[in-house]
Design a protein around this motif. Sequence first.
Motif, PDB file in Angstrom:
ATOM      1  N   THR B 113     -33.808   1.204 -50.620  1.00  0.00           N
ATOM      2  CA  THR B 113     -34.604  -0.038 -50.558  1.00  0.00           C
ATOM      3  C   THR B 113     -34.944  -0.530 -51.969  1.00  0.00           C
ATOM      4  OG1 THR B 113     -36.828   0.942 -50.344  1.00  0.00           O
ATOM      5  CG2 THR B 113     -35.572   0.671 -48.315  1.00  0.00           C
ATOM      6  N   HIS B 114     -34.135  -0.105 -52.931  1.00  0.00           N
ATOM      7  CA  HIS B 114     -34.139  -0.708 -54.269  1.00  0.00           C
ATOM      8  C   HIS B 114     -35.367  -0.422 -55.117  1.00  0.00           C
ATOM      9  CE1 HIS B 114     -30.655  -2.753 -52.686  1.00  0.00           C
ATOM     10  NE2 HIS B 114     -31.385  -3.055 -51.636  1.00  0.00           N
ATOM     11  N   SER B 115     -36.028   0.682 -54.851  1.00  0.00           N
ATOM     12  CA  SER B 115     -37.071   1.110 -55.780  1.00  0.00           C
ATOM     13  C   SER B 115     -37.214   2.624 -55.715  1.00  0.00           C
ATOM     14  CB  SER B 115     -38.420   0.456 -55.481  1.00  0.00           C
ATOM     15  OG  SER B 115     -39.152   1.224 -54.538  1.00  0.00           O
ATOM     16  N   PHE B 116     -37.937   3.189 -56.686  1.00  0.00           N
ATOM     17  CA  PHE B 116     -38.114   4.646 -56.715  1.00  0.00           C
ATOM     18  C   PHE B 116     -38.948   5.153 -55.560  1.00  0.00           C
ATOM     19  CE2 PHE B 116     -42.360   6.211 -58.102  1.00  0.00           C
ATOM     20  CZ  PHE B 116     -43.022   5.006 -58.197  1.00  0.00           C
ATOM     21  N   LYS B 117     -39.586   4.254 -54.828  1.00  0.00           N
ATOM     22  CA  LYS B 117     -40.450   4.678 -53.730  1.00  0.00           C
ATOM     23  C   LYS B 117     -39.681   5.382 -52.619  1.00  0.00           C
ATOM     24  CE  LYS B 117     -44.445   3.303 -55.289  1.00  0.00           C
ATOM     25  NZ  LYS B 117     -45.455   4.301 -55.674  1.00  0.00           N
ATOM     26  N   ASP B 118     -38.378   5.145 -52.518  1.00  0.00           N
ATOM     27  CA  ASP B 118     -37.599   5.870 -51.507  1.00  0.00           C
ATOM     28  C   ASP B 118     -37.675   7.379 -51.748  1.00  0.00           C
ATOM     29  OD1 ASP B 118     -36.611   3.664 -49.989  1.00  0.00           O
ATOM     30  OD2 ASP B 118     -35.186   3.229 -51.599  1.00  0.00           O
ATOM     31  N   LEU B 144     -43.395   0.315 -51.764  1.00  0.00           N
ATOM     32  CA  LEU B 144     -43.654   1.424 -50.852  1.00  0.00           C
ATOM     33  C   LEU B 144     -43.560   0.957 -49.407  1.00  0.00           C
ATOM     34  CD1 LEU B 144     -44.385   4.331 -50.406  1.00  0.00           C
ATOM     35  CD2 LEU B 144     -46.790   3.735 -50.671  1.00  0.00           C
ATOM     36  N   ALA B 145     -44.011  -0.268 -49.161  1.00  0.00           N
ATOM     37  CA  ALA B 145     -43.925  -0.834 -47.812  1.00  0.00           C
ATOM     38  C   ALA B 145     -42.476  -0.860 -47.343  1.00  0.00           C
ATOM     39  CB  ALA B 145     -44.518  -2.241 -47.810  1.00  0.00           C
ATOM     40  N   ASN B 146     -41.589  -1.347 -48.206  1.00  0.00           N
ATOM     41  CA  ASN B 146     -40.155  -1.371 -47.892  1.00  0.00           C
ATOM     42  C   ASN B 146     -39.661   0.025 -47.558  1.00  0.00           C
ATOM     43  OD1 ASN B 146     -38.972  -3.743 -50.457  1.00  0.00           O
ATOM     44  ND2 ASN B 146     -40.307  -4.040 -48.719  1.00  0.00           N
ATOM     45  N   ALA B 147     -40.003   0.957 -48.421  1.00  0.00           N
ATOM     46  CA  ALA B 147     -39.467   2.316 -48.313  1.00  0.00           C
ATOM     47  C   ALA B 147     -39.960   3.005 -47.044  1.00  0.00           C
ATOM     48  CB  ALA B 147     -39.863   3.127 -49.554  1.00  0.00           C
ATOM     49  N   VAL B 148     -41.236   2.827 -46.722  1.00  0.00           N
ATOM     50  CA  VAL B 148     -41.791   3.465 -45.524  1.00  0.00           C
ATOM     51  C   VAL B 148     -41.171   2.863 -44.266  1.00  0.00           C
ATOM     52  CG1 VAL B 148     -43.897   3.605 -44.106  1.00  0.00           C
ATOM     53  CG2 VAL B 148     -43.960   4.270 -46.509  1.00  0.00           C
ATOM     54  N   ALA B 150     -38.311   1.299 -43.838  1.00  0.00           N
ATOM     55  CA  ALA B 150     -36.896   1.637 -43.681  1.00  0.00           C
ATOM     56  C   ALA B 150     -36.710   3.112 -43.325  1.00  0.00           C
ATOM     57  CB  ALA B 150     -36.140   1.311 -44.971  1.00  0.00           C
ATOM     58  N   ALA B 151     -37.441   3.982 -44.008  1.00  0.00           N
ATOM     59  CA  ALA B 151     -37.281   5.424 -43.757  1.00  0.00           C
ATOM     60  C   ALA B 151     -37.729   5.775 -42.348  1.00  0.00           C
ATOM     61  CB  ALA B 151     -38.084   6.229 -44.786  1.00  0.00           C
ATOM     62  N   ALA B 152     -38.831   5.167 -41.886  1.00  0.00           N
ATOM     63  CA  ALA B 152     -39.316   5.438 -40.531  1.00  0.00           C
ATOM     64  C   ALA B 152     -38.296   4.947 -39.506  1.00  0.00           C
ATOM     65  CB  ALA B 152     -40.667   4.764 -40.312  1.00  0.00           C
ATOM     66  N   ALA B 153     -37.723   3.774 -39.772  1.00  0.00           N
ATOM     67  CA  ALA B 153     -36.714   3.246 -38.855  1.00  0.00           C
ATOM     68  C   ALA B 153     -35.536   4.213 -38.748  1.00  0.00           C
ATOM     69  CB  ALA B 153     -36.240   1.868 -39.331  1.00  0.00           C
ATOM     70  N   ARG B 154     -35.038   4.691 -39.879  1.00  0.00           N
ATOM     71  CA  ARG B 154     -33.889   5.605 -39.869  1.00  0.00           C
ATOM     72  C   ARG B 154     -34.228   6.910 -39.149  1.00  0.00           C
ATOM     73  NH1 ARG B 154     -29.563   6.330 -43.561  1.00  0.00           N
ATOM     74  NH2 ARG B 154     -29.661   4.062 -43.704  1.00  0.00           N
ATOM     75  N   ALA B 155     -35.475   7.376 -39.337  1.00  0.00           N
ATOM     76  CA  ALA B 155     -35.868   8.654 -38.746  1.00  0.00           C
ATOM     77  C   ALA B 155     -36.347   8.505 -37.306  1.00  0.00           C
ATOM     78  CB  ALA B 155     -36.978   9.286 -39.595  1.00  0.00           C
ATOM     79  N   LYS B 171     -41.157  -9.155 -50.834  1.00  0.00           N
ATOM     80  CA  LYS B 171     -41.566  -7.807 -50.420  1.00  0.00           C
ATOM     81  C   LYS B 171     -42.115  -7.789 -48.996  1.00  0.00           C
ATOM     82  CE  LYS B 171     -42.027  -5.743 -54.932  1.00  0.00           C
ATOM     83  NZ  LYS B 171     -42.832  -5.627 -56.141  1.00  0.00           N
ATOM     84  N   VAL B 172     -42.631  -8.917 -48.563  1.00  0.00           N
ATOM     85  CA  VAL B 172     -43.124  -9.006 -47.182  1.00  0.00           C
ATOM     86  C   VAL B 172     -41.933  -9.015 -46.217  1.00  0.00           C
ATOM     87  CG1 VAL B 172     -44.431 -10.406 -45.552  1.00  0.00           C
ATOM     88  CG2 VAL B 172     -45.184 -10.244 -47.932  1.00  0.00           C
ATOM     89  N   ILE B 173     -40.957  -9.866 -46.504  1.00  0.00           N
ATOM     90  CA  ILE B 173     -39.795  -9.990 -45.615  1.00  0.00           C
ATOM     91  C   ILE B 173     -39.009  -8.681 -45.574  1.00  0.00           C
ATOM     92  CG2 ILE B 173     -37.583 -11.177 -45.312  1.00  0.00           C
ATOM     93  CD1 ILE B 173     -39.048 -13.632 -46.679  1.00  0.00           C
ATOM     94  N   THR B 174     -38.857  -8.051 -46.731  1.00  0.00           N
ATOM     95  CA  THR B 174     -38.057  -6.825 -46.781  1.00  0.00           C
ATOM     96  C   THR B 174     -38.808  -5.630 -46.212  1.00  0.00           C
ATOM     97  OG1 THR B 174     -38.774  -6.593 -49.078  1.00  0.00           O
ATOM     98  CG2 THR B 174     -36.565  -7.486 -48.706  1.00  0.00           C
ATOM     99  N   THR B 175     -40.012  -5.837 -45.771  1.00  0.00           N
ATOM    100  CA  THR B 175     -40.709  -4.815 -44.984  1.00  0.00           C
ATOM    101  C   THR B 175     -40.641  -5.179 -43.506  1.00  0.00           C
ATOM    102  OG1 THR B 175     -42.270  -4.459 -46.801  1.00  0.00           O
ATOM    103  CG2 THR B 175     -42.895  -3.594 -44.654  1.00  0.00           C
ATOM    104  N   ALA B 176     -40.956  -6.446 -43.219  1.00  0.00           N
ATOM    105  CA  ALA B 176     -41.059  -6.895 -41.828  1.00  0.00           C
ATOM    106  C   ALA B 176     -39.741  -6.740 -41.076  1.00  0.00           C
ATOM    107  CB  ALA B 176     -41.522  -8.346 -41.799  1.00  0.00           C
ATOM    108  N   VAL B 177     -38.636  -6.871 -41.803  1.00  0.00           N
ATOM    109  CA  VAL B 177     -37.333  -6.848 -41.134  1.00  0.00           C
ATOM    110  C   VAL B 177     -37.062  -5.523 -40.420  1.00  0.00           C
ATOM    111  CG1 VAL B 177     -35.974  -6.008 -43.099  1.00  0.00           C
ATOM    112  CG2 VAL B 177     -34.925  -7.572 -41.443  1.00  0.00           C
ATOM    113  N   TYR B 178     -37.705  -4.451 -40.860  1.00  0.00           N
ATOM    114  CA  TYR B 178     -37.461  -3.149 -40.239  1.00  0.00           C
ATOM    115  C   TYR B 178     -38.277  -2.939 -38.968  1.00  0.00           C
ATOM    116  CZ  TYR B 178     -35.293  -2.134 -44.733  1.00  0.00           C
ATOM    117  OH  TYR B 178     -34.497  -2.170 -45.845  1.00  0.00           O
TER     118      TYR B 178
END
Lengths: 93, 418
Positions: B113-118, B144-148, B150-155, B171-178
């Motif tokens: 998700t394009h940051s170290f937060k992953d 962090l919102a993006n990373a959480v 996306a990771a939750a979706a995958r898991a 950053k809002v859209i790239t969180t909401a999409v998951y």
Amino acid sequence: MAVAVRIPTILRTYTGGEAEVRVEPAEPTLSGTLSALEAAYPGLSARVLDEAGALRRFVNVYVDDEDVRFEAGLATPTPAGAQVSIIPAVAGG
Amino acid sequence: MTAVHDPALDFGPATHLTCRACGERYPLGAAYACMECFGPLEVGYELHPPSREEIAAGPPSIWRYAALLPVPADIAELSGLHPGFTQLVRADNLARELGMRRLWIKDDTGNPTHSFKDRVVAVALSAARQLGLRTLSCASTGNLANAVAAAAARAGMDHVVVIPSDLEAGKVITTAVYGGSLIAVEGTYDDVNRLCSELIGDPLTASWGFVNVNLRPYYAEGSKSLGYEVAEQLGWRLPQQVVIPVASGSLLTKVDKAFRELGTLGLVEPTPYRVFGAQATGCSPVAQAFRAGIEVVRPVKPRTIAKSLAIGNPADGPYALDVARRTGGAIADVSDEAIVDAIRLLARTEGIFAETAGGVTVATLRLLLDSGALDPDAETVVYNTGDGLKTLDAVAGVVGPTATIAPSLTEFRAALGA
């Protein structure tokens, strides 16, 4: 002139599991509120204050949603109806 | 409290939690603050260090360092985003422009998700699984919102992400999409953080893992991988200088911890290094404390375009100060104008489009070179922790087409001055 105090999980052993308690401080300041808390729940204030009586480095205290470090610290007024929150500092990102 | 390790939990080499302030020990669990002094809890280990060869034979992700993280040995086989092992880019063009001898960019935009937060979320998610927590949550400034999410979706986990309502649209859209719940709070990041802290202990969140609150000891350890990778990618040695963005201060302290661990474990020569921290002037509580020569970080109300660094009340600030002072580094801050200039400089010279935090870091590099605090002849690594595509507004007003023309050869020639 009751003041409501929100208690974090790690201090609820002192309040019998209560997440929020009400105290009647003799002096309407954060310092007075902590004294009233200590009287009602012995041992609690030593968790929040260090040996020198200052707020511990990793505790955040809010009076009516304002961080007391932006106000007057322990001298911050806690008038009747005030809401005090004690929260461990956490990082984020 | 005695630290008793529950054998049903698989945290790999991790054995307990310990208070960084007073040393009190606790069992591994969803805890983050010391019951004695409110100090932050940190993961304690019994490390059986892997060899360089074993690490090199591992997967091309942070899991090549699983033996040094609080995760099960087979973590790479579980579903997840498997972040890490991003490029270390030799930045000769930027070095030349700045008069430096050898400069590298650790470019963490290459994460899922394009940051170290992953990285940090991957470790926190593993802890959530071990502890039987079913909903992944966080207080976030965006990355962090993006990373959480996306990771939750995958898991296959539920997720509830809490953000300040004024975040960048990117950053809002790239969180909401998951999918999942995305709660925008009218307030600052510090308000959001406080709300999430108060939610801990509420029956509503009994089975929730807030990655940066009650899972924070595990989460923070994920940042060590940014230290390990740089050392491995340099051929198993430490750089002489690093420049790291500072929001909470956690990343900076964990890169330092990783460098020290590698030295202690014999994976690198424990050569000296200096750690520099970078903040935006509009939210620079740690830089201000550094300049004032004090240990206490006074909280501030953030006002900067670098929203991913806009933490006015940084919990690891005192530790970041300790690291900068111990290693002979510094923590400095730069204006929003300098941030935008630096984003463009990095893009123009190295083809890397950094988000505002990367702009802060490169601008601070430049500032510290100018002031003489950074040695231009020492090998330096700069951390770019996020992607410019998420903060387009920062540069939208200053870059664009250099000409808009009719589809004609003449106009095209004229536009290029040919």
